[in-house]
Design a protein around this motif. Sequence first.
Motif, PDB file in Angstrom:
ATOM      1  N   SER A 189       0.815  -1.219   0.000  1.00 48.40           N
ATOM      2  CA  SER A 189       0.000   0.000   0.000  1.00 48.40           C
ATOM      3  C   SER A 189       0.849   1.269   0.000  1.00 48.40           C
ATOM      4  N   THR A 190       1.917   1.301   0.812  1.00 48.81           N
ATOM      5  CA  THR A 190       2.752   2.506   0.884  1.00 48.81           C
ATOM      6  C   THR A 190       4.001   2.426   0.020  1.00 48.81           C
ATOM      7  N   LEU A 191       4.414   1.207  -0.325  1.00 44.13           N
ATOM      8  CA  LEU A 191       5.642   0.919  -1.074  1.00 44.13           C
ATOM      9  C   LEU A 191       6.909   1.277  -0.295  1.00 44.13           C
ATOM     10  N   PHE A 192       6.814   1.399   1.005  1.00 41.38           N
ATOM     11  CA  PHE A 192       7.988   1.603   1.843  1.00 41.38           C
ATOM     12  C   PHE A 192       8.535   0.249   2.272  1.00 41.38           C
ATOM     13  N   VAL A 193       9.845   0.167   2.491  1.00 42.09           N
ATOM     14  CA  VAL A 193      10.467  -1.064   2.959  1.00 42.09           C
ATOM     15  C   VAL A 193       9.976  -1.353   4.374  1.00 42.09           C
ATOM     16  N   VAL A 194       9.450  -2.560   4.571  1.00 37.38           N
ATOM     17  CA  VAL A 194       8.949  -2.995   5.867  1.00 37.38           C
ATOM     18  C   VAL A 194      10.038  -3.719   6.644  1.00 37.38           C
ATOM     19  N   SER A 195      10.768  -4.610   5.945  1.00 43.99           N
ATOM     20  CA  SER A 195      11.834  -5.367   6.603  1.00 43.99           C
ATOM     21  C   SER A 195      12.821  -5.879   5.570  1.00 43.99           C
ATOM     22  N   MET A 196      13.980  -6.239   6.058  1.00 41.30           N
ATOM     23  CA  MET A 196      15.010  -6.854   5.232  1.00 41.30           C
ATOM     24  C   MET A 196      14.950  -8.358   5.469  1.00 41.30           C
ATOM     25  N   LEU A 197      15.088  -9.140   4.412  1.00 41.98           N
ATOM     26  CA  LEU A 197      15.034 -10.588   4.536  1.00 41.98           C
ATOM     27  C   LEU A 197      16.426 -11.142   4.799  1.00 41.98           C
ATOM     28  N   PRO A 198      16.510 -12.231   5.568  1.00 45.17           N
ATOM     29  CA  PRO A 198      17.825 -12.793   5.879  1.00 45.17           C
ATOM     30  C   PRO A 198      18.454 -13.472   4.667  1.00 45.17           C
ATOM     31  N   ASN A 199      19.636 -13.070   4.329  1.00 44.01           N
ATOM     32  CA  ASN A 199      20.466 -13.749   3.338  1.00 44.01           C
ATOM     33  C   ASN A 199      21.890 -13.268   3.564  1.00 44.01           C
ATOM     34  N   GLY A 200      22.835 -14.049   3.130  1.00 49.02           N
ATOM     35  CA  GLY A 200      24.217 -13.715   3.436  1.00 49.02           C
ATOM     36  C   GLY A 200      25.023 -13.204   2.277  1.00 49.02           C
ATOM     37  N   GLY A 201      24.414 -12.980   1.130  1.00 48.65           N
ATOM     38  CA  GLY A 201      25.165 -12.571  -0.043  1.00 48.65           C
ATOM     39  C   GLY A 201      25.119 -11.082  -0.287  1.00 48.65           C
ATOM     40  N   GLN A 202      25.861 -10.673  -1.259  1.00 49.13           N
ATOM     41  CA  GLN A 202      25.875  -9.271  -1.673  1.00 49.13           C
ATOM     42  C   GLN A 202      25.036  -9.113  -2.931  1.00 49.13           C
ATOM     43  N   ASN A 203      24.450  -7.949  -3.094  1.00 53.45           N
ATOM     44  CA  ASN A 203      23.763  -7.582  -4.329  1.00 53.45           C
ATOM     45  C   ASN A 203      22.704  -8.583  -4.786  1.00 53.45           C
ATOM     46  N   PRO A 204      21.536  -8.593  -4.146  1.00 57.29           N
ATOM     47  CA  PRO A 204      20.446  -9.464  -4.594  1.00 57.29           C
ATOM     48  C   PRO A 204      20.099  -9.191  -6.054  1.00 57.29           C
ATOM     49  N   MET A 205      19.893 -10.285  -6.792  1.00 62.89           N
ATOM     50  CA  MET A 205      19.626 -10.165  -8.222  1.00 62.89           C
ATOM     51  C   MET A 205      18.312 -10.803  -8.630  1.00 62.89           C
ATOM     52  N   ASN A 206      17.769 -11.691  -7.817  1.00 66.29           N
ATOM     53  CA  ASN A 206      16.548 -12.399  -8.160  1.00 66.29           C
ATOM     54  C   ASN A 206      15.713 -12.590  -6.908  1.00 66.29           C
ATOM     55  N   VAL A 207      14.398 -12.435  -7.053  1.00 68.76           N
ATOM     56  CA  VAL A 207      13.482 -12.727  -5.953  1.00 68.76           C
ATOM     57  C   VAL A 207      12.216 -13.335  -6.554  1.00 68.76           C
ATOM     58  N   GLU A 208      11.731 -14.406  -5.947  1.00 67.65           N
ATOM     59  CA  GLU A 208      10.507 -15.072  -6.371  1.00 67.65           C
ATOM     60  C   GLU A 208       9.730 -15.475  -5.132  1.00 67.65           C
ATOM     61  N   VAL A 209       8.425 -15.700  -5.299  1.00 63.62           N
ATOM     62  CA  VAL A 209       7.577 -16.148  -4.204  1.00 63.62           C
ATOM     63  C   VAL A 209       6.871 -17.421  -4.654  1.00 63.62           C
ATOM     64  N   THR A 210       6.899 -18.443  -3.808  1.00 65.83           N
ATOM     65  CA  THR A 210       6.205 -19.681  -4.134  1.00 65.83           C
ATOM     66  C   THR A 210       4.731 -19.570  -3.769  1.00 65.83           C
ATOM     67  N   ARG A 211       3.967 -20.518  -4.212  1.00 61.52           N
ATOM     68  CA  ARG A 211       2.524 -20.539  -3.955  1.00 61.52           C
ATOM     69  C   ARG A 211       2.216 -20.524  -2.466  1.00 61.52           C
ATOM     70  N   ASP A 212       3.066 -21.174  -1.656  1.00 58.70           N
ATOM     71  CA  ASP A 212       2.816 -21.229  -0.210  1.00 58.70           C
ATOM     72  C   ASP A 212       3.439 -20.060   0.555  1.00 58.70           C
ATOM     73  N   GLY A 213       3.972 -19.068  -0.154  1.00 64.61           N
ATOM     74  CA  GLY A 213       4.474 -17.856   0.487  1.00 64.61           C
ATOM     75  C   GLY A 213       5.958 -17.838   0.798  1.00 64.61           C
ATOM     76  N   ARG A 214       6.684 -18.921   0.490  1.00 60.63           N
ATOM     77  CA  ARG A 214       8.140 -18.883   0.696  1.00 60.63           C
ATOM     78  C   ARG A 214       8.768 -17.925  -0.312  1.00 60.63           C
ATOM     79  N   VAL A 215       9.806 -17.239   0.127  1.00 62.31           N
ATOM     80  CA  VAL A 215      10.515 -16.292  -0.729  1.00 62.31           C
ATOM     81  C   VAL A 215      11.857 -16.902  -1.104  1.00 62.31           C
ATOM     82  N   ILE A 216      12.200 -16.819  -2.379  1.00 66.75           N
ATOM     83  CA  ILE A 216      13.502 -17.268  -2.870  1.00 66.75           C
ATOM     84  C   ILE A 216      14.284 -16.012  -3.214  1.00 66.75           C
ATOM     85  N   CYS A 217      15.416 -15.816  -2.557  1.00 68.75           N
ATOM     86  CA  CYS A 217      16.268 -14.656  -2.812  1.00 68.75           C
ATOM     87  C   CYS A 217      17.621 -15.166  -3.297  1.00 68.75           C
TER      88      CYS A 217
END
Length: 163
Positions: free
Chosen positions: A72-100
């Motif tokens: 609704s606001t398009l503001f960042v709500v939270s950062m997701l845990p990952n250990g790499g630099q420079n995220p390049m891909n993000v997907e969401v599965t049907r059950d709500g899991r996020v692939i970063c």
Amino acid sequence: SVFTQNTGISAATVSAYDVDYSAIAGGLLMVSQRASASSIGGNGQDIAVSRDGLHVYSAAGSPSQCSSISPSTLFVVSMLPNGGQNPMNVEVTRDGRVICATYAPYDKYDIWTINSAGALLQSYRVGSYGHTLLAGQLVVTPDGFVIVTATDDPALAFLTIGP
């Protein structure tokens, strides 16, 4: 709603559009911009929306984590845990899991699965040492069990994961 993110430039911006169709007068497609955020990070690469439309995720190079964005606001709500630099891909599965997936040619992992509550589930390495995944070149099967991505070595990689 349709969400967009510009790619490859800093600062990355996100916009939300409402789309409606009317059959009146032979058909009319109406699009109106609902919201826009001037900066959600740097070097935007990818955007994904949950199936229910309640969560929007961004892969942008700065900060160096995938982020959850309020639809609704398009503001960042939270950062997701990952250990790499420079995220390049993000997907969401049907059950709500996020692939970063991140640019991580020399790191231990380059793909992370995160549950819908934002907790890290599993980490994976797809690209061989010194090689990386390609930006915007990752898809997940609807059941969330297979990730297909393009890398610079080999050209295509498959990763089977569990729920």
